[in-house]
Enzyme design. Structure first.
Site, PDB file in Angstrom:
ATOM      1  N   ILE A 163       0.835  -1.222   0.023  1.00  0.00           N
ATOM      2  CA  ILE A 163       0.013   0.130  -0.093  1.00  0.00           C
ATOM      3  C   ILE A 163       1.086   1.394  -0.012  1.00  0.00           C
ATOM      4  CG2 ILE A 163      -2.049  -1.126   1.152  1.00  0.00           C
ATOM      5  CD1 ILE A 163      -1.134   0.226   3.905  1.00  0.00           C
ATOM      6  N   TYR A 181       0.886  -0.275  17.549  1.00  0.00           N
ATOM      7  CA  TYR A 181      -0.482  -0.488  16.823  1.00  0.00           C
ATOM      8  C   TYR A 181      -1.597   0.557  17.561  1.00  0.00           C
ATOM      9  CZ  TYR A 181      -4.523  -3.109  15.876  1.00  0.00           C
ATOM     10  OH  TYR A 181      -5.884  -3.571  15.451  1.00  0.00           O
TER      11      TYR A 181
HETATM   12  C1  AKB Z   1      -4.699  -7.557  17.870  1.00  0.00           C
HETATM   13  O1  AKB Z   1      -4.856  -8.163  19.006  1.00  0.00           O
HETATM   14  O2  AKB Z   1      -3.846  -6.603  17.711  1.00  0.00           O
HETATM   15  C2  AKB Z   1      -6.182  -7.155  17.218  1.00  0.00           C
HETATM   16  C3  AKB Z   1      -7.020  -6.014  17.945  1.00  0.00           C
HETATM   17  C4  AKB Z   1      -7.586  -6.334  19.209  1.00  0.00           C
HETATM   18  O3  AKB Z   1      -7.010  -5.153  17.553  1.00  0.00           O
HETATM   19  N1  AKB Z   1      -6.981  -8.491  17.282  1.00  0.00           N
END
Ligand code: AKB
Length: 345
Positions: free
Chosen positions: A54, A153
């Site tokens: 991407i 994340y």
């Molecule tokens: C993760 O575990 O990183 C994902 C989420 C909870 O966003 N499944």
């Protein structure tokens, strides 16, 4: 004349797999799917697939020359555990990748004089409860509470929610011409459990891994402690939520980002449900401290009253139905004949 299409990035992933099937069945727009990986066999033929990164801008420049992008489901991401091993790569994919897609959607919206719908899956990873006592005291968090993510994340997802708001409400606000901006909408997913795919790279993966291992007669060492509780959702509900929010009239929405919930379970309760279905299951608990700490920082449950009030969110699967009606029957079929000496009830 460019063909009007719906774009799905991360199409070969868990949510992508379920979403592509549903969108293909709806048959509204031709589907363009993009992923670093090829599509699995059961998705092939449902879309025009591009095996691309991407971050490859020349690819996007070519794509918009050939297609009018009407809707985007931007699912491509490195999940929480994998992102901790390669945080810089995660930032590039999760943030720079999302930025490229938001900019593309903004340009397409301006060009066609109509907002491109941009659907974005965020996560309970945007929350960061500092300790168990706080997690128990604030057991059902609202969207604006405890937004202190402890993972790259979670930071990426929270920032991309803000980028979505910027592109929807303020993009190029100093520009002279009237800008038609995009229509960004976002659901914050809990841990998702699919009967048809096994997750990779997530911290909530233990729920799926446990049941898929039991169905194959394989022992499973759970990487979080037995008492750890977070919210989960069956994959059909996850796709329903994304499509329901996508279809909601813009004027009925007072927010861009919504919590959605279904049920919360401890890892021990998941073990009990799995062992009820697969009595021979060999499940132990061997916490990986780093992954345990990540999941422990996530809330026990979410307040999804805004989603229920504004666009009628209502999960179909509680914990019991998720296991008895969705997971067990489909997983039994998936591994029929392959399981090592197991039988399920
Ligand atoms: C993760 O575990 O990183 C994902 C989420 C909870 O966003 N499944």
């Amino acid at each position: 004349m460019r063909k009007k299409v719906t774009l799905i990035t991360g199409a070969a992933g868990e949510v992508g797999h379920a979403l592509v099937k549903r969108l293909a069945a709806e048959g509204q727009n031709h589907l363009i799917t993009v992923d670093l990986s090829p599509l699995p066999a059961d998705l092939q033929g449902l879309s025009t697939h591009f095996q691309e990164d991407i971050l490859n801008q020349p690819f996007w420049d070519r794509l918009v020359a050939d297609y009018e992008i009407d809707k985007i489901f931007h699912l491509a991401a490195l999940l929480s555990t994998r992102a901790e091993y390669t945080p810089e790569t995660a930032h590039r994919v999760n943030v720079n990748g999302t930025m490229r897609l938001l900019k593309l959607a903004a340009e397409q919206s301006q060009w066609r004089g109509k907002p491109v719908l941009f659907m974005f899956p965020s996560s309970i990873a945007v929350y960061g409860l500092p300790d168990l006592e706080t997690k128990q005291r604030y057991s059902r968090v609202r969207e604006w509470e405890w937004n202190y993510p402890s993972t790259m994340y979670g930071c990426n997802k929270l920032y991309c929610e803000m980028l979505g708001r910027y592109f929807t409400q303020h993009y190029r606000q100093l520009s002279v011409e009237k800008t038609v901006t995009l229509d960004f909408r976002c659901v914050r997913y809990p841990g998702l459990i699919s009967a048809f795919t096994v997750p990779t790279g997530g911290t909530s993966d233990y729920a799926s891994e446990m049941i898929h291992a039991a169905a194959q007669g394989k022992p499973y060492a759970c990487f979080v402690r037995e008492g750890l509780t977070i919210p989960f959702m069956a994959m059909p509900d996850a796709v329903d939520a994304m499509l329901q929010l996508a279809a909601a009239p813009r004027e009925s929405l007072n927010h861009l980002v919504y919590n959605i919930g279904a049920f919360s379970l401890s890892a021990g309760q998941i073990r009990d449900l799995v062992c009820r279905a697969f009595p021979a299951a060999q499940i132990t608990f061997e916490p990986d401290l780093k992954r345990q700490n990540i999941a422990e920082s996530w809330p026990m449950d979410v307040d999804d009253s805004a989603a229920r009030r504004e666009w009628g969110w209502q999960p179909k699967f509680d914990a019991q139905r998720t296991f008895t009606e969705y997971l067990i029957p489909n997983i039994q079929k998936r591994y029929a004949g392959k399981a090592q000496g197991t039988r399920s009830r």
